[in-house]
Design a protein around this motif. Sequence first.
Motif, PDB file in Angstrom:
ATOM      1  N   HIS A  75       0.827  -1.217   0.000  1.00 27.51           N
ATOM      2  CA  HIS A  75       0.000   0.000   0.000  1.00 27.51           C
ATOM      3  C   HIS A  75       0.855   1.257   0.000  1.00 27.51           C
ATOM      4  O   HIS A  75       0.526   2.240   0.667  1.00 27.51           O
ATOM      5  CB  HIS A  75      -0.927   0.014   1.215  1.00 27.51           C
ATOM      6  CG  HIS A  75      -1.695  -1.258   1.420  1.00 27.51           C
ATOM      7  ND1 HIS A  75      -1.557  -2.043   2.531  1.00 27.51           N
ATOM      8  CD2 HIS A  75      -2.592  -1.892   0.630  1.00 27.51           C
ATOM      9  CE1 HIS A  75      -2.325  -3.099   2.427  1.00 27.51           C
ATOM     10  NE2 HIS A  75      -2.959  -3.036   1.284  1.00 27.51           N
ATOM     11  N   ILE A  77       1.617   4.400  -1.234  1.00 24.58           N
ATOM     12  CA  ILE A  77       1.033   5.420  -2.103  1.00 24.58           C
ATOM     13  C   ILE A  77       2.101   6.444  -2.461  1.00 24.58           C
ATOM     14  O   ILE A  77       2.704   7.068  -1.582  1.00 24.58           O
ATOM     15  CB  ILE A  77      -0.161   6.111  -1.412  1.00 24.58           C
ATOM     16  CG1 ILE A  77      -1.245   5.077  -1.091  1.00 24.58           C
ATOM     17  CG2 ILE A  77      -0.721   7.221  -2.283  1.00 24.58           C
ATOM     18  CD1 ILE A  77      -2.384   5.624  -0.269  1.00 24.58           C
ATOM     19  N   ASN A 129      -4.471  -0.141  -5.334  1.00 24.58           N
ATOM     20  CA  ASN A 129      -3.144  -0.662  -4.986  1.00 24.58           C
ATOM     21  C   ASN A 129      -2.258  -0.889  -6.201  1.00 24.58           C
ATOM     22  O   ASN A 129      -1.571  -1.913  -6.317  1.00 24.58           O
ATOM     23  CB  ASN A 129      -3.288  -1.952  -4.172  1.00 24.58           C
ATOM     24  CG  ASN A 129      -3.849  -1.711  -2.787  1.00 24.58           C
ATOM     25  OD1 ASN A 129      -3.520  -0.732  -2.131  1.00 24.58           O
ATOM     26  ND2 ASN A 129      -4.731  -2.593  -2.356  1.00 24.58           N
ATOM     27  N   GLU A 279     -11.380   3.688   2.111  1.00 17.16           N
ATOM     28  CA  GLU A 279     -10.564   2.874   3.017  1.00 17.16           C
ATOM     29  C   GLU A 279      -9.127   3.332   2.965  1.00 17.16           C
ATOM     30  O   GLU A 279      -8.612   3.720   1.914  1.00 17.16           O
ATOM     31  CB  GLU A 279     -10.641   1.400   2.604  1.00 17.16           C
ATOM     32  CG  GLU A 279      -9.812   0.454   3.456  1.00 17.16           C
ATOM     33  CD  GLU A 279      -8.347   0.365   3.037  1.00 17.16           C
ATOM     34  OE1 GLU A 279      -7.502  -0.007   3.887  1.00 17.16           O
ATOM     35  OE2 GLU A 279      -8.038   0.679   1.878  1.00 17.16           O
ATOM     36  N   SER A 280      -8.452   3.290   4.105  1.00 21.66           N
ATOM     37  CA  SER A 280      -7.021   3.602   4.158  1.00 21.66           C
ATOM     38  C   SER A 280      -6.466   3.164   5.502  1.00 21.66           C
ATOM     39  O   SER A 280      -7.139   3.291   6.535  1.00 21.66           O
ATOM     40  CB  SER A 280      -6.777   5.104   3.962  1.00 21.66           C
ATOM     41  OG  SER A 280      -5.390   5.393   3.993  1.00 21.66           O
ATOM     42  N   SER A 373      -9.999  12.305  -1.464  1.00 19.17           N
ATOM     43  CA  SER A 373      -9.354  11.134  -0.871  1.00 19.17           C
ATOM     44  C   SER A 373      -8.993  11.424   0.579  1.00 19.17           C
ATOM     45  O   SER A 373      -8.852  12.585   0.973  1.00 19.17           O
ATOM     46  CB  SER A 373      -8.093  10.773  -1.670  1.00 19.17           C
ATOM     47  OG  SER A 373      -7.519   9.574  -1.207  1.00 19.17           O
ATOM     48  N   ILE A 375      -6.116   9.725   3.286  1.00 21.74           N
ATOM     49  CA  ILE A 375      -5.022   8.758   3.424  1.00 21.74           C
ATOM     50  C   ILE A 375      -4.582   8.715   4.874  1.00 21.74           C
ATOM     51  O   ILE A 375      -4.114   9.713   5.416  1.00 21.74           O
ATOM     52  CB  ILE A 375      -3.839   9.128   2.511  1.00 21.74           C
ATOM     53  CG1 ILE A 375      -4.298   9.166   1.052  1.00 21.74           C
ATOM     54  CG2 ILE A 375      -2.690   8.140   2.688  1.00 21.74           C
ATOM     55  CD1 ILE A 375      -3.236   9.645   0.092  1.00 21.74           C
ATOM     56  N   GLU A 377      -2.114   6.685   6.340  1.00 24.14           N
ATOM     57  CA  GLU A 377      -0.967   5.787   6.312  1.00 24.14           C
ATOM     58  C   GLU A 377       0.158   6.352   7.177  1.00 24.14           C
ATOM     59  O   GLU A 377       0.157   7.525   7.533  1.00 24.14           O
ATOM     60  CB  GLU A 377      -0.464   5.611   4.869  1.00 24.14           C
ATOM     61  CG  GLU A 377      -1.534   5.195   3.872  1.00 24.14           C
ATOM     62  CD  GLU A 377      -1.902   3.730   3.969  1.00 24.14           C
ATOM     63  OE1 GLU A 377      -1.202   3.004   4.706  1.00 24.14           O
ATOM     64  OE2 GLU A 377      -2.875   3.310   3.321  1.00 24.14           O
ATOM     65  N   ARG A 421      -5.781   7.825  -6.064  1.00 22.92           N
ATOM     66  CA  ARG A 421      -4.505   7.419  -5.470  1.00 22.92           C
ATOM     67  C   ARG A 421      -3.695   6.632  -6.499  1.00 22.92           C
ATOM     68  O   ARG A 421      -4.240   5.855  -7.289  1.00 22.92           O
ATOM     69  CB  ARG A 421      -4.741   6.536  -4.248  1.00 22.92           C
ATOM     70  CG  ARG A 421      -5.487   7.207  -3.122  1.00 22.92           C
ATOM     71  CD  ARG A 421      -5.603   6.230  -1.972  1.00 22.92           C
ATOM     72  NE  ARG A 421      -6.725   6.573  -1.114  1.00 22.92           N
ATOM     73  CZ  ARG A 421      -7.167   5.803  -0.122  1.00 22.92           C
ATOM     74  NH1 ARG A 421      -6.572   4.652   0.121  1.00 22.92           N
ATOM     75  NH2 ARG A 421      -8.198   6.175   0.605  1.00 22.92           N
TER      76      ARG A 421
END
Length: 429
Positions: A75, A77, A129, A279-280, A373, A375, A377, A421
């Motif tokens: 994942h 990005i 992904n 989702e993230s 979006s 994110i 992460e 993404r």
Amino acid sequence: MTSSSPSHLQVSFNSATRKKSSPVDVVFGNDDFLSEILSHLPAKTVLKLKLISKKWLSIISHPSFAIRHSYLNPHTISGFLLNVSYHFKKPSSYRFVSIDGKSVVHVSPDFLLFDPDKPGSTYVSQSCNGLLLCSRRTRYSAERTKPTQYYVFNPTTRQFVVLTPPSGDGIRSNRLQLVFDPSKSPHYKVLCIHYFKSLLEIHVYSSETRIWKLSLKQENFDSLCVNLNNGVSWNGAIHWISPTGKGFCFLLDEQRLQSMPSPPLPESWEANSFRYFGESGGKLHFIGLLTREQKPDTIAMDANVSPELSDDKLTGSSSSNIGSRYVVVYAMERGCSKWFVKYHLDVNAIAMAYPEISDGSPCFVIGSIFVSSFIDENNDEGPLLVINMPGEIISYSFKHRTFKNLFSFHPYKHYSCHALRFTETLSLV
């Protein structure tokens, strides 16, 4: 009698006369060591290293290496793929914007010309992904009766697969959904959803078997006003939700539908306050706009990550009359059955940072903020909210409490921009 030296002494003696290998030679001379090192490098860097030697080409080109590399970098990005549309003037163009906003690259017009035998314009409908789900529309009016061509495309390796969706029971409309998580499996799936009146059919394509399979057929189905075009893959299921917070999911392994909990929205919630569902970071997210009166009292103190807004700044702002509204991020973690408020951002902070979007109208500010979006992460930018406004794509870092311009397009009344993404991957299609 002539004595002979033991064999092991001879080997030891001979080896001492040889030139010692350097640690670098040892590592790069071992295929396993070399493969492990390469598997931790960025995908585009690895592709360039194919030119080093035939040995490196052989290692990198092996399917097992692509699977291993994708598993270790599932994942990651690297940025956003922006689809910039020019209304009634010329075809859409694409830009690549790094996640920190420091690099904007104009993508070549032949970016999506990966299947030259099929004329027509190609549209990217989903990014998952590193793989893109694309559709190609016919260019000539005489061919518009032909079915739309669908593809799964890896833009990093330029590999693609043509998909021919199954036909439903007299249902012509297709809604396709790409599902891919290289941390779970090297194979991807594509859902084809047919929904007409009260009949729902879900067909599933597997890249492992290369066939479509009817997984669900249900009559008297209530869609709950859910947009079946915008499903989200999370926790082994595809989730759909309506702007009012009602939703359901399709469990991939069990091949059945299941209801899902609704976010704790206020009773006065309106559907036009919905902004994002995605989702993230292993969590599901629902984002909307709430007023001060609607904001939940249960928000944790660390969820307030808006920039500091002093009273004098608010008074001097031309948009201070928009009142207190918040972009609220609801989250649901794996294994949980309820939502909680993860973050919220004061809309006044956006209006003050970008006063040009107010246009003299407080309603214009609120109606012009759309989330492209979110994110969540572990990276330098921290949790990142990507916002689409008139003429601007911006990001807000909840970690640093700062805004960044990602891309500008003017005059905005003739343009529109959509952000996807983007992840570099060597995954096979």
